[in-house]
Design a protein around this motif. Structure first.
Motif, PDB file in Angstrom:
ATOM      1  N   ALA A 242      -3.651   4.757  -1.848  1.00 40.74           N
ATOM      2  CA  ALA A 242      -4.673   5.405  -1.022  1.00 40.74           C
ATOM      3  C   ALA A 242      -4.344   6.889  -0.943  1.00 40.74           C
ATOM      4  O   ALA A 242      -3.269   7.257  -0.460  1.00 40.74           O
ATOM      5  CB  ALA A 242      -4.698   4.788   0.360  1.00 40.74           C
TER       6      ALA A 242
ATOM      7  N   GLU B 122     -10.186   0.007 -10.132  1.00 38.37           N
ATOM      8  CA  GLU B 122     -11.014   0.550  -9.070  1.00 38.37           C
ATOM      9  C   GLU B 122     -11.950  -0.539  -8.573  1.00 38.37           C
ATOM     10  O   GLU B 122     -12.239  -1.505  -9.279  1.00 38.37           O
ATOM     11  CB  GLU B 122     -11.797   1.754  -9.587  1.00 38.37           C
ATOM     12  N   SER B 123     -12.412  -0.356  -7.360  1.00 38.59           N
ATOM     13  CA  SER B 123     -13.267  -1.353  -6.735  1.00 38.59           C
ATOM     14  C   SER B 123     -14.501  -1.636  -7.589  1.00 38.59           C
ATOM     15  O   SER B 123     -15.186  -0.715  -8.020  1.00 38.59           O
ATOM     16  CB  SER B 123     -13.688  -0.864  -5.350  1.00 38.59           C
TER      17      SER B 123
ATOM     18  N   SER C 241      -7.231   6.897  -6.318  1.00 41.98           N
ATOM     19  CA  SER C 241      -7.221   5.777  -5.379  1.00 41.98           C
ATOM     20  C   SER C 241      -7.719   4.513  -6.070  1.00 41.98           C
ATOM     21  O   SER C 241      -8.822   4.478  -6.623  1.00 41.98           O
ATOM     22  CB  SER C 241      -8.119   6.091  -4.170  1.00 41.98           C
TER      23      SER C 241
ATOM     24  N   GLN D  65      -5.052  10.449   0.539  1.00 40.04           N
ATOM     25  CA  GLN D  65      -5.660  11.099   1.700  1.00 40.04           C
ATOM     26  C   GLN D  65      -6.024  12.542   1.351  1.00 40.04           C
ATOM     27  O   GLN D  65      -5.172  13.266   0.857  1.00 40.04           O
ATOM     28  CB  GLN D  65      -4.685  11.074   2.880  1.00 40.04           C
TER      29      GLN D  65
ATOM     30  N   THR E 187       0.831  -1.199   0.000  1.00 39.03           N
ATOM     31  CA  THR E 187       0.000   0.000   0.000  1.00 39.03           C
ATOM     32  C   THR E 187       0.862   1.243   0.000  1.00 39.03           C
ATOM     33  O   THR E 187       1.860   1.315   0.727  1.00 39.03           O
ATOM     34  CB  THR E 187      -0.934   0.002   1.221  1.00 39.03           C
TER      35      THR E 187
ATOM     36  N   SER F 110       0.351   5.227   0.600  1.00 37.54           N
ATOM     37  CA  SER F 110      -0.568   6.250   1.070  1.00 37.54           C
ATOM     38  C   SER F 110       0.052   7.621   0.817  1.00 37.54           C
ATOM     39  O   SER F 110       1.185   7.871   1.257  1.00 37.54           O
ATOM     40  CB  SER F 110      -0.849   6.056   2.562  1.00 37.54           C
TER      41      SER F 110
ATOM     42  N   LEU G 105      -1.825  -0.959  -3.825  1.00 38.51           N
ATOM     43  CA  LEU G 105      -2.995  -0.170  -3.475  1.00 38.51           C
ATOM     44  C   LEU G 105      -2.557   1.264  -3.200  1.00 38.51           C
ATOM     45  O   LEU G 105      -1.740   1.515  -2.303  1.00 38.51           O
ATOM     46  CB  LEU G 105      -3.686  -0.750  -2.241  1.00 38.51           C
TER      47      LEU G 105
ATOM     48  N   PRO H  91      -7.921  12.300  -5.279  1.00 38.26           N
ATOM     49  CA  PRO H  91      -8.693  11.212  -4.652  1.00 38.26           C
ATOM     50  C   PRO H  91      -9.192  10.179  -5.651  1.00 38.26           C
ATOM     51  O   PRO H  91      -9.254   8.983  -5.343  1.00 38.26           O
ATOM     52  CB  PRO H  91      -9.860  11.959  -3.980  1.00 38.26           C
TER      53      PRO H  91
END
Lengths: 115, 113
Positions: free
Chosen positions: B110, B39-40, B85, B112, B10, B12, B108, B82
């Motif tokens: 991420a 993406e999910s 992500s 913030q 990951t 971040s 991944l 964002p």
């Protein structure tokens, strides 16, 4: 133009049952690929069709998996009987040409859960 | 979404910062590399590619660097947002005849706010 579509988006079946996944490639794309991502690991190649012919099926895990592409259009991937370790996301991709520098377009995937 | 128990590398980052995602490949004969974004709930989406006769290629806010000597690929995203992500996969094409892709494990990203 529609992209690669897969059906169903989710499937939950019991161990020992049969499941059939379907992929509709982009119209006119002769090349169709199946990949899967098991337990969040890397996406792994399963097989490759050129029209209705299997070009490479070296990634098929075992004989419980059967892929077809009758007529060279849509493809199905059948798992019979399903086992717990078959759970994962199955992706289909298609491309118009083979060879380097040819973009493959992926479907949204079918999430298979075997319980 | 991702499976419970998933342990992806990951990264971040803060919104607006630059992101660098790395990937190592194993086959020195591979001649074509692609970065995908997943993406999910969606399939892998092409971001940028590079051929082995190049060491850098730029797109919109993204740059791919290829170091053939150490078999390393990186994806740089400028001014990360964002919407960036996602899980990022590198893939190598080892067989131009079939266009079969070999994927890395994924990272991944991420972002913030």
């Amino acid at each position: 133009e529609a992209g690669v579509t897969q059906f169903p988006s989710h499937s939950v079946i019991e161990k020992g049952q049969t499941v059939t996944l379907r992929c509709d490639p982009i119209s006119g794309h002769d090349n169709l690929y199946w990949y899967r991502r098991v337990m969040g690991k890397e996406i792994k190649f399963l097989l490759h069709f050129v029209k209705e012919s299997k070009q490479d099926e070296s990634g098929m895990p075992n004989n419980r998996f059967l892929a077809e592409r009758t007529g060279g259009t849509y493809s199905t991937l059948k798992v019979q009987p399903a086992e717990l370790e078959d759970s994962g996301v199955y992706f289909c991709a298609s491309s118009q040409l083979t060879g380097s520098n040819t973009e493959a377009f992926f479907g949204q995937g079918t999430r298979l859960t075997v319980v | 979404g991702e499976s419970v128990g998933l342990h992806l590398p990951t990264l971040s980052v803060q919104e607006g910062d630059n992101s660098i995602i790395n990937c190592a490949y194993s086959n020195s004969a591979s001649d074509y590399f692609i970065w995908y974004k997943q993406e999910s709930g969606k399939g892998p989406q092409f971001i940028i590619d590079i051929r082995s006769n190049m060491d850098k290629r730029q797109g919109q806010r993204v740059t791919v660097l290829l170091n053939k000597t150490v078999k390393h690929l990186s994806l740089q995203i400028a001014a990360t947002q964002p919407g960036d992500s996602a899980v990022y996969f590198c893939a190598e094409n080892r067989d131009g005849a079939t266009n079969k892709l070999i994927f890395g494990t994924g990272t991944l990203l991420a972002v913030q706010p």
